[in-house]
Design an enzyme around this catalytic site. Structure first.
Site, PDB file in Angstrom:
ATOM      1  N   GLU A  79     -24.844 -56.987  21.663  1.00  0.00           N
ATOM      2  CA  GLU A  79     -24.020 -55.926  21.061  1.00  0.00           C
ATOM      3  C   GLU A  79     -22.911 -55.466  22.021  1.00  0.00           C
ATOM      4  O   GLU A  79     -22.513 -54.301  22.019  1.00  0.00           O
ATOM      5  CB  GLU A  79     -24.879 -54.728  20.635  1.00  0.00           C
ATOM      6  CG  GLU A  79     -25.937 -55.028  19.591  1.00  0.00           C
ATOM      7  CD  GLU A  79     -25.407 -55.495  18.237  1.00  0.00           C
ATOM      8  OE1 GLU A  79     -24.179 -55.518  18.040  1.00  0.00           O
ATOM      9  OE2 GLU A  79     -26.254 -55.861  17.394  1.00  0.00           O
ATOM     10  N   HIS A  99     -33.819 -49.574  18.502  1.00  0.00           N
ATOM     11  CA  HIS A  99     -34.445 -49.770  17.197  1.00  0.00           C
ATOM     12  C   HIS A  99     -35.617 -48.791  17.075  1.00  0.00           C
ATOM     13  O   HIS A  99     -36.752 -49.191  16.821  1.00  0.00           O
ATOM     14  CB  HIS A  99     -34.923 -51.217  17.051  1.00  0.00           C
ATOM     15  CG  HIS A  99     -33.826 -52.237  17.185  1.00  0.00           C
ATOM     16  ND1 HIS A  99     -34.061 -53.580  17.206  1.00  0.00           N
ATOM     17  CD2 HIS A  99     -32.484 -52.092  17.300  1.00  0.00           C
ATOM     18  CE1 HIS A  99     -32.901 -54.227  17.336  1.00  0.00           C
ATOM     19  NE2 HIS A  99     -31.927 -53.346  17.405  1.00  0.00           N
ATOM     20  N   HIS A 159     -31.460 -51.713  10.749  1.00  0.00           N
ATOM     21  CA  HIS A 159     -31.279 -52.212  12.110  1.00  0.00           C
ATOM     22  C   HIS A 159     -31.733 -51.187  13.156  1.00  0.00           C
ATOM     23  O   HIS A 159     -32.677 -51.453  13.891  1.00  0.00           O
ATOM     24  CB  HIS A 159     -29.793 -52.598  12.305  1.00  0.00           C
ATOM     25  CG  HIS A 159     -29.484 -53.175  13.642  1.00  0.00           C
ATOM     26  ND1 HIS A 159     -28.436 -54.036  13.858  1.00  0.00           N
ATOM     27  CD2 HIS A 159     -30.053 -53.001  14.857  1.00  0.00           C
ATOM     28  CE1 HIS A 159     -28.406 -54.396  15.130  1.00  0.00           C
ATOM     29  NE2 HIS A 159     -29.375 -53.762  15.759  1.00  0.00           N
TER      30      HIS A 159
HETATM   31 ZN   LIG Z   1     -29.932 -53.821  17.751  1.00  0.00          ZN
END
Ligand SMILES: [Zn+2]
Length: 220
Positions: A79, A99, A159
């Site tokens: 990310e 998460h 997500h």
């Molecule tokens: Zn993630």
């Protein structure tokens, strides 16, 4: 004016390792699912891809420039684009993405975490849920950056969650607050229809926060 205090790259790497271990202790991340970054001037320290966050040490942390070119270390988090986007678009000193269980669960059933509690003001207001896109994609980064407009937190559909702050402690506090708010909503919605705060109640709460802030400013 940049509110964020500049810190050294070494401090930024220590902070990324520290927050990764804290997130694991709080059970907000499992395995390598999550990432964090801290800005040090024109550089960003970020978790490496696929690392076990509970065991992260400063030497594992990757350093990139604001375009994403690796300056030190191995491969950065998947990310990376999302993290860098937050620094480019918002005045952030640190970013936390995880998460967390309640935030992730709620992201699958609502479009927004509504005014269930006045502490949402500390995140800028009701927390939007960014539409789903594949992890690590440009589309996901764009969706999440749009959801963060006027906020310091967002949920990411199916997500997880993201928060940012002036520094790593503030970014972590906001992640903890967001997870608490998601738990409150979850429990309330499981038992009935949560009552939302009215405009009048919100205006009074905002005024109370302003009074509190002015007392803090005067004292120090
Ligand atoms: Zn993630």
């Amino acid at each position: 004016m940049l509110r964020v205090m500049s810190i050294s790259v070494a401090e930024a790497r220590e902070q990324v390792a520290w927050v990764s271990r804290r997130l694991a202790e709080e059970r907000l991340v499992h395995g390598s699912a999550g990432n964090a970054s801290v800005r040090a001037g024109d550089l960003v320290a970020i978790t490496p891809t696929g690392s076990v966050l509970a065991e992260l040490v400063p030497g594992d942390v990757v350093v990139v420039d604001l375009d994403g070119t690796v300056v030190e270390g191995g491969a950065p988090s998947s990310e990376l684009e999302l993290n860098l986007g937050v620094y480019q678009r918002y005045d952030a000193g640190a970013v936390v993405h995880c998460h967390a269980p309640l935030a992730t669960a709620l992201s699958t059933i609502v479009d927004e975490l509504p005014w269930i509690h006045y502490e949402l003001m500390l995140l800028g207001g009701p927390v939007r849920v960014a539409p789903y896109a594949t992890f690590g994609s440009t589309e996901l980064a764009a969706n999440v950056l749009a959801a963060l407009e006027g906020r310091t937190a967002a949920l990411m559909a199916n997500h997880g969650a993201i928060t940012y702050g002036d520094d790593i402690r503030q970014a972590l506090e906001r992640t903890l607050l967001l997870e608490w708010l998601c738990e409150v909503y979850w429990r309330a919605a499981a038992a009935g229809e949560p009552r939302l705060l009215s405009e009048r109640e919100l205006a009074a709460a905002a005024a109370a926060f302003d009074r509190q802030r002015s007392i803090v400013d005067m004292s120090g």
